[in-house]
Motif scaffolding. Structure first.
Motif, mmCIF file in Angstrom:
data_model
loop_
_atom_site.group_PDB
_atom_site.id
_atom_site.type_symbol
_atom_site.label_atom_id
_atom_site.label_comp_id
_atom_site.label_asym_id
_atom_site.label_seq_id
_atom_site.Cartn_x
_atom_site.Cartn_y
_atom_site.Cartn_z
ATOM 1 N N ASP A 246 10.079 -11.990 12.435
ATOM 2 C CA ASP A 246 9.747 -10.624 12.031
ATOM 3 C C ASP A 246 8.585 -10.578 11.052
ATOM 4 O O ASP A 246 7.877 -9.578 10.978
ATOM 5 C CB ASP A 246 10.972 -9.953 11.400
ATOM 6 C CG ASP A 246 12.066 -9.675 12.425
ATOM 7 O OD1 ASP A 246 11.747 -9.650 13.624
ATOM 8 O OD2 ASP A 246 13.236 -9.501 12.013
ATOM 9 N N GLY A 247 8.349 -11.633 10.304
ATOM 10 C CA GLY A 247 7.319 -11.612 9.277
ATOM 11 C C GLY A 247 6.056 -12.360 9.632
ATOM 12 O O GLY A 247 5.201 -12.572 8.766
ATOM 13 N N VAL A 248 5.905 -12.750 10.895
ATOM 14 C CA VAL A 248 4.717 -13.507 11.312
ATOM 15 C C VAL A 248 4.164 -12.891 12.596
ATOM 16 O O VAL A 248 4.903 -12.666 13.564
ATOM 17 C CB VAL A 248 5.039 -14.995 11.542
ATOM 18 C CG1 VAL A 248 3.791 -15.741 12.017
ATOM 19 C CG2 VAL A 248 5.579 -15.631 10.269
ATOM 20 N N PHE A 249 2.861 -12.630 12.607
ATOM 21 C CA PHE A 249 2.229 -12.047 13.786
ATOM 22 C C PHE A 249 0.805 -12.574 13.903
ATOM 23 O O PHE A 249 0.048 -12.599 12.928
ATOM 24 C CB PHE A 249 2.193 -10.519 13.679
ATOM 25 C CG PHE A 249 1.426 -9.848 14.785
ATOM 26 C CD1 PHE A 249 2.024 -9.599 16.004
ATOM 27 C CD2 PHE A 249 0.097 -9.469 14.603
ATOM 28 C CE1 PHE A 249 1.319 -8.981 17.029
ATOM 29 C CE2 PHE A 249 -0.616 -8.852 15.619
ATOM 30 C CZ PHE A 249 -0.002 -8.609 16.833
ATOM 31 N N PHE A 250 0.441 -13.024 15.116
ATOM 32 C CA PHE A 250 -0.925 -13.457 15.399
ATOM 33 C C PHE A 250 -1.402 -12.780 16.676
ATOM 34 O O PHE A 250 -0.637 -12.607 17.631
ATOM 35 C CB PHE A 250 -1.012 -14.975 15.567
ATOM 36 C CG PHE A 250 -0.862 -15.736 14.290
ATOM 37 C CD1 PHE A 250 -1.956 -15.987 13.482
ATOM 38 C CD2 PHE A 250 0.384 -16.198 13.893
ATOM 39 C CE1 PHE A 250 -1.815 -16.690 12.291
ATOM 40 C CE2 PHE A 250 0.534 -16.893 12.704
ATOM 41 C CZ PHE A 250 -0.568 -17.141 11.902
ATOM 42 N N ASP A 312 9.135 -10.280 0.187
ATOM 43 C CA ASP A 312 9.421 -8.868 0.440
ATOM 44 C C ASP A 312 8.288 -7.941 0.011
ATOM 45 O O ASP A 312 8.226 -6.788 0.455
ATOM 46 C CB ASP A 312 10.709 -8.449 -0.285
ATOM 47 C CG ASP A 312 11.945 -9.103 0.320
ATOM 48 O OD1 ASP A 312 11.849 -9.559 1.469
ATOM 49 O OD2 ASP A 312 12.981 -9.148 -0.376
ATOM 50 N N THR A 313 7.402 -8.414 -0.850
ATOM 51 C CA THR A 313 6.348 -7.533 -1.374
ATOM 52 C C THR A 313 4.934 -7.988 -1.019
ATOM 53 O O THR A 313 4.004 -7.195 -1.127
ATOM 54 C CB THR A 313 6.447 -7.428 -2.907
ATOM 55 O OG1 THR A 313 6.325 -8.745 -3.479
ATOM 56 C CG2 THR A 313 7.780 -6.808 -3.320
ATOM 57 N N LEU A 314 4.742 -9.226 -0.614
ATOM 58 C CA LEU A 314 3.405 -9.755 -0.369
ATOM 59 C C LEU A 314 3.207 -10.097 1.109
ATOM 60 O O LEU A 314 4.063 -10.742 1.728
ATOM 61 C CB LEU A 314 3.150 -11.002 -1.208
ATOM 62 C CG LEU A 314 2.881 -10.797 -2.699
ATOM 63 C CD1 LEU A 314 2.779 -12.152 -3.405
ATOM 64 C CD2 LEU A 314 1.595 -10.001 -2.916
ATOM 65 N N THR A 315 2.054 -9.680 1.642
ATOM 66 C CA THR A 315 1.669 -10.013 3.006
ATOM 67 C C THR A 315 0.250 -10.555 2.995
ATOM 68 O O THR A 315 -0.648 -9.972 2.369
ATOM 69 C CB THR A 315 1.737 -8.788 3.929
ATOM 70 O OG1 THR A 315 3.071 -8.305 3.980
ATOM 71 C CG2 THR A 315 1.278 -9.136 5.341
ATOM 72 N N PHE A 316 0.050 -11.667 3.676
ATOM 73 C CA PHE A 316 -1.278 -12.264 3.807
ATOM 74 C C PHE A 316 -1.830 -11.925 5.189
ATOM 75 O O PHE A 316 -1.127 -12.023 6.198
ATOM 76 C CB PHE A 316 -1.210 -13.777 3.635
ATOM 77 C CG PHE A 316 -2.509 -14.476 3.940
ATOM 78 C CD1 PHE A 316 -3.567 -14.417 3.052
ATOM 79 C CD2 PHE A 316 -2.670 -15.176 5.131
ATOM 80 C CE1 PHE A 316 -4.770 -15.060 3.334
ATOM 81 C CE2 PHE A 316 -3.862 -15.819 5.421
ATOM 82 C CZ PHE A 316 -4.921 -15.758 4.522
ATOM 83 N N LYS A 317 -3.103 -11.504 5.223
ATOM 84 C CA LYS A 317 -3.736 -11.144 6.489
ATOM 85 C C LYS A 317 -5.102 -11.799 6.586
ATOM 86 O O LYS A 317 -5.866 -11.828 5.618
ATOM 87 C CB LYS A 317 -3.880 -9.625 6.602
ATOM 88 C CG LYS A 317 -4.396 -9.136 7.950
ATOM 89 C CD LYS A 317 -4.360 -7.612 8.031
ATOM 90 C CE LYS A 317 -4.807 -7.111 9.398
ATOM 91 N NZ LYS A 317 -4.746 -5.622 9.486
ATOM 92 N N THR A 318 -5.412 -12.330 7.755
ATOM 93 C CA THR A 318 -6.715 -12.937 8.006
ATOM 94 C C THR A 318 -7.300 -12.348 9.282
ATOM 95 O O THR A 318 -6.585 -12.152 10.276
ATOM 96 C CB THR A 318 -6.615 -14.467 8.122
ATOM 97 O OG1 THR A 318 -7.901 -14.994 8.502
ATOM 98 C CG2 THR A 318 -5.574 -14.889 9.138
ATOM 99 N N LEU A 359 -1.884 -8.181 0.656
ATOM 100 C CA LEU A 359 -1.341 -6.840 0.482
ATOM 101 C C LEU A 359 -0.054 -6.895 -0.328
ATOM 102 O O LEU A 359 0.808 -7.752 -0.088
ATOM 103 C CB LEU A 359 -1.065 -6.190 1.843
ATOM 104 C CG LEU A 359 -2.286 -5.931 2.715
ATOM 105 C CD1 LEU A 359 -2.511 -7.088 3.681
ATOM 106 C CD2 LEU A 359 -2.135 -4.630 3.499
ATOM 107 N N TYR A 360 0.051 -5.978 -1.278
ATOM 108 C CA TYR A 360 1.232 -5.905 -2.138
ATOM 109 C C TYR A 360 1.895 -4.552 -1.946
ATOM 110 O O TYR A 360 1.232 -3.505 -1.937
ATOM 111 C CB TYR A 360 0.854 -6.090 -3.607
ATOM 112 C CG TYR A 360 2.033 -5.950 -4.551
ATOM 113 C CD1 TYR A 360 2.913 -7.014 -4.756
ATOM 114 C CD2 TYR A 360 2.267 -4.758 -5.229
ATOM 115 C CE1 TYR A 360 3.997 -6.887 -5.608
ATOM 116 C CE2 TYR A 360 3.346 -4.620 -6.080
ATOM 117 C CZ TYR A 360 4.214 -5.689 -6.263
ATOM 118 O OH TYR A 360 5.297 -5.556 -7.096
ATOM 119 N N SER A 361 3.209 -4.526 -1.797
ATOM 120 C CA SER A 361 3.954 -3.284 -1.638
ATOM 121 C C SER A 361 5.191 -3.334 -2.512
ATOM 122 O O SER A 361 6.225 -3.896 -2.123
ATOM 123 C CB SER A 361 4.338 -3.074 -0.166
ATOM 124 O OG SER A 361 5.040 -1.870 -0.005
ATOM 125 N N GLY A 362 5.053 -2.792 -3.717
ATOM 126 C CA GLY A 362 6.176 -2.733 -4.642
ATOM 127 C C GLY A 362 6.748 -1.333 -4.717
ATOM 128 O O GLY A 362 6.334 -0.421 -3.991
#
Length: 740
Positions: A246-250, A312-318, A359-362
């Protein structure tokens, strides 16, 4: 008070009607339900701030249009957005079929020559498309298009000084799906589109889409017999999506478009200035151009996007991408059979980009931090053929760009109702420009096939480099008394990078080797976004003011020997202010209304140029106007839906209006377009299981003739060349679609 044009009065009346409709008590009804309710919830998700948010929550002027809605109303490519979005101009460039000219709130770039930066940024799935060639994107395999108005320098970089257009394609998902669509229409139009998604297990899907567009011309080249304003395009995309958790997408995606439509020549508006007698064409879509009709534009690219939830709050995107393109084109400026003023040309470009985002979502703080890198090269060559003088000037060169940026943009909830948003971007551009200009005796230079041309004076021959850097901040304050209302005030800065003039003539203007500076815009905005009357009325209003400095303009410098040098310089300063209203009304489950109104006041405060053979620049701001910027534009459409034959029928009439506008900075009554209105209508039937869809679309029902571009080269040596280009005539298209 100045006299308003007819279409300006129509637009003003529509604005009054919009206001009246918005206040009408008739919309205090039961909430809409079923499919209409879903369309009317207002919970449209956009990524204007590089993260998913409800449209109402975003303190930016954004229009979001779904691909299905655009397709249902007969939109063939993204230039149809002009008819649905306030203060937006999207046109196909003069002499081209797939080169994009874009202006938002008076800011843009009309000249698509290599080395010039666009003023409106175009993004395909967050990949920046640096060049306008091949940027007239067709509407297929698209989820939505977002139009961000005003400078977006913090999140989208140096060349979004007017705004940004985001083309968002659909994710594949993990179900076997597909569709085929076929259209037949006026001028033997045949469109064929196919899409399919194939899951390979629970974590991997592959998909593709291919489109073929073919149409005869609206007119004819009376010299060569070829079609004018035809279409011959094939485009395709293929992608693979991998989601192991659920937390990984390419996503790996590739696309390619090849446009072999004929070169689009204009129609002469005046006589030939001493050439054989002028004979008007039978149609504004006809031409007498003798340069030929061969034209080909190829663009292609690949991208790899990855998203990983770190917690839960941080997402890395490239986002890693490579794009390239090549154009071979012909422009006949004189529109006669002879080579009086002909331009054969080729353009070539390539770019590599890399963007990293965190990306941060708090609970109270949301935002993004990012790094960006671009390595690009744009090059080309063209001949300026003056047949009456048996003279050709070759212009060739390239611009290499390396751009580096770091940015951050965050939103903090000061209270449950009050939110502060702030961002900052630092951009540094390193540019290397190479320009070569040389005179030849003969028709065309060796670069374009004339090996016997006699070399003459070298007018420009240099390579130089410059660096440009800029901080572009953004700040806004939003007050949301409830989930359905957002009041905001914002400030943002945008800048468009400086560069080197590919037409620069070092004989007449020696300073051209130094290049020109960036231009900047400081923009202020007050706005409101809201849903009212049990969410049957949605209303967005924005007022803006822009301080436009160091505007890059093309100016003419007469030489003491009688020549004229055309070059780019920072000659302009202007103020722009205006208003935008967008509304959607859903009074019942079977009826909805969409409307928008845009007003732009753009006024030069300084415009320096050379006049009367002088060598000192003179301020002629009182004699200059903004191009491609009508004072008023508006649209109104209504959709009626009902059950029919086991399915649903939708009928949508629409009208779009634009007031008078100018083609160039100097007003020209022969070229400038008076205000006009376009009326369209569409009807579709969708089966109860959503598998079959039949539709008919009528565009420009009253066959209005309107100019979208032109050229102005008066004088006997140039054949007294004043020519115009026109928007599409009345067309009808029938479409059948099957989904599986």
């Amino acid at each position: 008070m100045s006299r308003l044009s007819h279409s300006a009065r129509l637009a003003l009346n529509l604005g009054v009607a919009i206001t009246a409709l918005s206040a009408a008590p008739a919309f205090a009804q039961e909430p809409a339900d079923t499919a209409v309710e879903e369309a009317a919830t207002g919970d449209i998700v956009v990524t204007a701030r590089r993260r998913e948010e409800s449209l109402i929550d975003v303190p930016i002027s954004v229009s979001a249009l779904s691909g299905d809605a655009l397709q249902s109303q007969g939109a063939v490519d993204i230039t149809a957005l002009q008819d649905k979005t306030p203060n937006l101009t999207l046109q196909i460039a003069r002499g081209s079929n797939s080169t994009l000219i874009a202006f938002i709130r008076g800011v843009g770039q009309q000249d698509p020559l290599w080395g010039f930066e666009p003023g409106v940024g175009l993004y395909v799935d967050d990949v920046y498309v640096a060049r306008p060639q091949g940027a007239v994107l067709d509407i297929f395999d698209v989820e939505r298009v977002e139009v961000l108005r005003g400078p977006q320098g913090t999140l989208y970089g140096r060349n979004t000084i007017g705004g940004a257009i985001k083309y968002v394609t659909k994710r594949l998902g993990n179900d076997f799906t597909g569709k085929v669509r076929a259209s037949y229409g006026s001028y033997d139009q045949i469109d064929l589109v196919g899409q399919v998604t194939v899951p390979l297990g629970d974590t991997l899907s592959i998909g593709g889409a291919i489109a073929r567009y073919k149409r005869d011309g609206y007119g004819q080249n009376l010299t060569t017999g070829a079609d004018q304003y035809d279409k011959d395009v094939i485009a395709g995309r293929i992608s693979a999506e991998f989601a192991p958790s659920d937390g990984v997408f390419f996503r790996l995606a590739a696309d390619k478009t090849v446009d072999k439509s004929n070169a689009r020549h204009g129609t002469r508006l005046v006589g030939n200035g001493g050439l054989p007698a002028f004979e008007p064409t039978r149609s504004v879509y006809d031409t007498r151009a003798g340069i030929g009709d061969r034209n080909k534009v190829m663009t292609q690219g690949m991208s790899l996007t990855g998203e990983i939830d770190l917690n839960d709050t941080l997402t890395f995107k490239t986002i890693t991408a490579y794009r390239d393109g090549h154009t071979d084109t012909l422009i006949d400026f004189d529109n006669t059979a002879g080579p009086v003023l002909d331009i054969p040309a080729w353009y070539d470009d390539r770019q590599f980009t890399q963007e990293l985002q965190l990306l941060y979502s708090g609970e109270r703080l949301q935002g993004v931090f990012g790094l960006y890198y671009l390595d690009g090269r744009a090059s080309g060559a063209f001949d300026t053929v003056l047949g009456l003088a048996n003279l050709t000037t070759l212009t060739a060169g390239s611009v290499k760009t390396k751009s580096y940026a770091a940015f951050a943009d965050f939103n903090y909830d000061l209270t449950d109702q009050l939110k502060l948003s702030a961002g900052l971007r630092y951009t540094k551009d390193d540019k290397t420009g190479t320009v070569f200009r040389r005179n030849y005796t003969g028709i065309r230079s060796p670069e374009f096939g004339n090996a016997n041309a006699v070399p003459g004076l070298i007018r420009t021959d240099y390579t130089n480099d410059r660096s440009f850097d800029q901080f572009t901040p953004r700040i806004s304050l939003s007050y949301q008394p409830n989930d359905d209302l957002n009041l905001y005030a914002s400030y943002g800065k945008g800048f468009k990078s400086g560069g080197f003039d590919m037409r620069g003539d070092a004989v007449l203007t020696p300073t051209t080797v130094n290049g020109y500076k960036p231009e900047t815009v400081d923009a202020y905005e007050l706005g409101m976004k809201g849903a009212f009357l049990d969410r049957t009325l949605f209303l967005n209003i924005a007022g803006y003011y822009s301080d436009y400095k160091d505007q890059q303009v093309t100016i003419q410098r007469p030489d003491v020997a009688g020549g004229i040098a055309s070059f780019v310089d920072n000659a302009g300063k202007a103020e722009i202010y205006g208003l935008e209203i967008e509304t959607r009304i859903v009074p019942s489950r079977n009826f909805s209304v969409n409307a928008s109104l845009g007003y732009t006041h753009a006024d030069y405060k300084k415009f320096l140029t050379f006049i009367g053979g002088g060598t000192t620049p003179v301020d002629v701001s009182d004699l200059r106007v903004f191009q491609n910027t009508p004072k008023w534009n508006a649209n109104l459409s209504a959709t009626w839906s009902d059950e029919l034959a086991g399915g649903t029928i939708d009928i949508t009439p629409s009208i779009s209006m634009r007031s008078d506008y100018h083609m160039f900075e100097i007003a020209n009554p022969l070229l400038d377009q008076d205000g006009y209105a376009l009326v369209d209508a569409s009807a579709s039937w969708t089966s109860g299981d959503d598998r079959f869809k039949l539709s008919v679309n009528m565009r420009n029902l009253f066959d209005k003739q309107y100019r979208v571009g032109g050229y102005n080269f008066p004088g006997a040596l140039f054949g007294n060349s004043i020519i115009g280009y026109y928007g599409p005539p009345r067309t009808a298209t029938f479409t059948a679609e099957y989904r599986f």
